[in-house]
Motif scaffolding. Structure first.
Motif, mmCIF file in Angstrom:
data_model
loop_
_atom_site.group_PDB
_atom_site.id
_atom_site.type_symbol
_atom_site.label_atom_id
_atom_site.label_comp_id
_atom_site.label_asym_id
_atom_site.label_seq_id
_atom_site.Cartn_x
_atom_site.Cartn_y
_atom_site.Cartn_z
ATOM 1 N N LEU A 1 0.824 -1.208 0.000
ATOM 2 C CA LEU A 1 0.000 0.000 0.000
ATOM 3 C C LEU A 1 0.861 1.263 0.000
ATOM 4 O O LEU A 1 0.605 2.210 -0.752
ATOM 5 N N LEU A 2 1.873 1.280 0.850
ATOM 6 C CA LEU A 2 2.728 2.462 0.948
ATOM 7 C C LEU A 2 3.481 2.709 -0.357
ATOM 8 O O LEU A 2 3.599 3.851 -0.811
ATOM 9 N N LEU A 3 3.974 1.644 -0.971
ATOM 10 C CA LEU A 3 4.664 1.787 -2.253
ATOM 11 C C LEU A 3 3.698 2.278 -3.329
ATOM 12 O O LEU A 3 4.017 3.175 -4.115
ATOM 13 N N HIS A 4 2.525 1.677 -3.366
ATOM 14 C CA HIS A 4 1.528 2.070 -4.366
ATOM 15 C C HIS A 4 1.164 3.545 -4.235
ATOM 16 O O HIS A 4 1.112 4.276 -5.237
ATOM 17 N N LEU A 5 0.917 3.997 -3.026
ATOM 18 C CA LEU A 5 0.515 5.387 -2.813
ATOM 19 C C LEU A 5 1.650 6.355 -3.153
ATOM 20 O O LEU A 5 1.410 7.432 -3.719
ATOM 21 N N ARG A 6 2.873 5.989 -2.812
ATOM 22 C CA ARG A 6 4.019 6.840 -3.167
ATOM 23 C C ARG A 6 4.133 6.968 -4.679
ATOM 24 O O ARG A 6 4.360 8.058 -5.218
ATOM 25 N N TYR A 7 3.956 5.852 -5.374
ATOM 26 C CA TYR A 7 4.073 5.862 -6.828
ATOM 27 C C TYR A 7 2.918 6.631 -7.466
ATOM 28 O O TYR A 7 3.102 7.365 -8.448
ATOM 29 N N LEU A 8 1.737 6.469 -6.902
ATOM 30 C CA LEU A 8 0.565 7.183 -7.398
ATOM 31 C C LEU A 8 0.747 8.695 -7.253
ATOM 32 O O LEU A 8 0.427 9.470 -8.162
ATOM 33 N N ALA A 9 1.289 9.116 -6.123
ATOM 34 C CA ALA A 9 1.539 10.544 -5.902
ATOM 35 C C ALA A 9 2.547 11.085 -6.919
ATOM 36 O O ALA A 9 2.376 12.184 -7.458
ATOM 37 N N MET A 10 3.592 10.311 -7.212
ATOM 38 C CA MET A 10 4.574 10.756 -8.198
ATOM 39 C C MET A 10 3.968 10.831 -9.592
ATOM 40 O O MET A 10 4.293 11.726 -10.375
ATOM 41 N N ALA A 11 3.082 9.888 -9.909
ATOM 42 C CA ALA A 11 2.422 9.914 -11.221
ATOM 43 C C ALA A 11 1.571 11.170 -11.378
ATOM 44 O O ALA A 11 1.593 11.828 -12.426
ATOM 45 N N LEU A 12 0.835 11.522 -10.351
ATOM 46 C CA LEU A 12 0.014 12.731 -10.393
ATOM 47 C C LEU A 12 0.890 13.977 -10.512
ATOM 48 O O LEU A 12 0.546 14.933 -11.209
ATOM 49 N N GLN A 13 2.012 13.963 -9.826
ATOM 50 C CA GLN A 13 2.932 15.092 -9.891
ATOM 51 C C GLN A 13 3.555 15.214 -11.284
ATOM 52 O O GLN A 13 3.777 16.321 -11.798
ATOM 53 N N ARG A 14 3.829 14.074 -11.920
ATOM 54 C CA ARG A 14 4.499 14.056 -13.235
ATOM 55 C C ARG A 14 3.638 14.648 -14.341
ATOM 56 O O ARG A 14 4.138 15.340 -15.232
ATOM 57 N N GLN A 15 2.333 14.391 -14.299
ATOM 58 C CA GLN A 15 1.463 14.852 -15.378
ATOM 59 C C GLN A 15 1.473 16.382 -15.463
ATOM 60 O O GLN A 15 1.143 17.082 -14.520
ATOM 61 N N GLY A 16 1.888 16.891 -16.606
ATOM 62 C CA GLY A 16 1.902 18.333 -16.821
ATOM 63 C C GLY A 16 3.083 19.052 -16.196
ATOM 64 O O GLY A 16 3.142 20.281 -16.235
ATOM 65 N N MET A 17 4.028 18.306 -15.652
ATOM 66 C CA MET A 17 5.179 18.934 -14.996
ATOM 67 C C MET A 17 6.105 19.560 -16.034
ATOM 68 O O MET A 17 6.481 18.913 -17.020
ATOM 69 N N GLU A 18 6.491 20.813 -15.820
ATOM 70 C CA GLU A 18 7.322 21.519 -16.785
ATOM 71 C C GLU A 18 8.772 21.051 -16.765
ATOM 72 O O GLU A 18 9.454 21.073 -17.798
ATOM 73 N N GLN A 19 9.260 20.620 -15.617
ATOM 74 C CA GLN A 19 10.636 20.139 -15.508
ATOM 75 C C GLN A 19 10.646 18.757 -14.855
ATOM 76 O O GLN A 19 11.030 18.592 -13.696
ATOM 77 N N PRO A 20 10.239 17.731 -15.601
ATOM 78 C CA PRO A 20 10.134 16.380 -15.028
ATOM 79 C C PRO A 20 11.459 15.815 -14.536
ATOM 80 O O PRO A 20 11.477 14.908 -13.717
#
Length: 307
Positions: A111-130
């Motif tokens: 669960l902790l790994l999944h949530l960490r990865y999910l948060a990074m995915a949301l952050q990545r979308q539309g990020m100007e400096q990935p």
């Protein structure tokens, strides 16, 4: 007579035209465009605030196992039991049946790994400096590797924990509950499975390092070789080990050599490619390796030849 009646007929017909067929006033195009811009801005602002609120909730849930379990329970309740007349009772029964699962170290780790990865995915979308995400992504990969022994044994790993790491994040209870599909990055630039180390390295990290021509990309190949070598030597047959040593390992090493050339280590890259071609004449990629190496050597020859 005909010339007298014809205009009257036209007049009578025009009176019966439906409202939609009658021309309206001239629109103020400039004013409408300004208002559309304002409406679009407000919508984007609303969507941005909504996404940030969801991202904050996911990050809060990823603080510890207990918070992650509570968040998971809420997602399951809203997805599996929403709309049922017996929702409260049925959900409580589910919690009792899965009490041991939810308390288990394996499930909470997944669960902790999944949530960490999910948060990074949301952050990545539309990020100007990935590229700014590279340290966080590498830290996540290293965490996956450190958890490998706990999570790799599929015979003891609960199905729910497997799903959290082996299924696309867009299919999870969290994504369904919070309608996250709209904010997740495309599969071509982001590995969708939270537990797929190879995909995370190849899709999420290496393209960013290649764009910067960052020598750190070479370390990602060393890491992948180490991970795959460790996995293949634990409980695998001699045939599988042999396939790794004769096909998989040389493939990864050749890919690393190509990235050596990309980041400016031409001599090291070419020497490594030549050694791999000479040592693996029966490799399935032998022909393409030779083609790549020949092109590099020919370019070097042309560069050094007198004009």
């Amino acid at each position: 007579m005909k010339s007298f009646l014809f205009p009257a007929f036209i007049a009578a017909f025009s009176l019966t035209l439906p409202i939609w067929a009658q021309e309206g006033s001239v629109p103020n195009a400039a004013a409408m465009l300004r208002e559309i811009d304002v409406m679009e801005g407000k919508q984007l602002d609303t969507k941005s605030r909504e996404k940030n609120a969801v991202l904050a909730a996911i990050r809060a849930a990823a603080i510890n196992g207990g918070a992650a379990v509570n968040f998971y329970e809420k997602a399951v309740e809203e997805v599996e039991f929403k709309g049922r007349k017996d929702k409260a009772a049925a959900f409580m029964d589910w919690k009792k049946e899965n009490a041991d699962l939810l308390r288990s170290k394996e499930m909470q780790s997944a669960l902790l790994l999944h949530l960490r990865y999910l948060a990074m995915a949301l952050q990545r979308q539309g990020m100007e400096q990935p590229e700014k995400m590279i340290p966080a992504l590498m830290a996540y990969v290293n965490e996956l590797v450190s958890q490998d022994k706990l999570l790799a044994d599929e015979s003891t790993l609960p199905d729910a924990a497997k799903e959290l790491l082996q299924q696309p994040i867009g299919q999870s209870y969290f994504a369904q509950w919070l309608n996250l599909e709209q904010w997740l990055p495309e599969g071509g630039v982001w590995e969708s499975n939270p537990g797929e180390v190879t995909g995370i390295l190849e899709k999420n990290i290496r393209p960013l390092l290649r764009e910067k021509k960052d020598p750190a990309i070479l370390q990602t190949w060393d890491l992948q070789l180490k991970i795959e070598a460790a996995r293949i030597t634990e409980g695998r047959s001699d045939l599988q080990i042999g396939k790794f040593n004769t096909i998989t390992r040389p493939t990864l090493q050749f890919n690393q050599a190509q990235d050596m050339v990309l980041v400016g280590q031409l001599n090291s890259g070419v020497n490594k490619m030549f050694a791999l071609v000479r040592e693996n004449p029966t490799h399935p990629d032998f022909a393409s390796w030779v083609s790549t190496l020949r092109e590099l050597l020919q370019a070097q020859t042309d560069l050094n030849s007198p004009q």
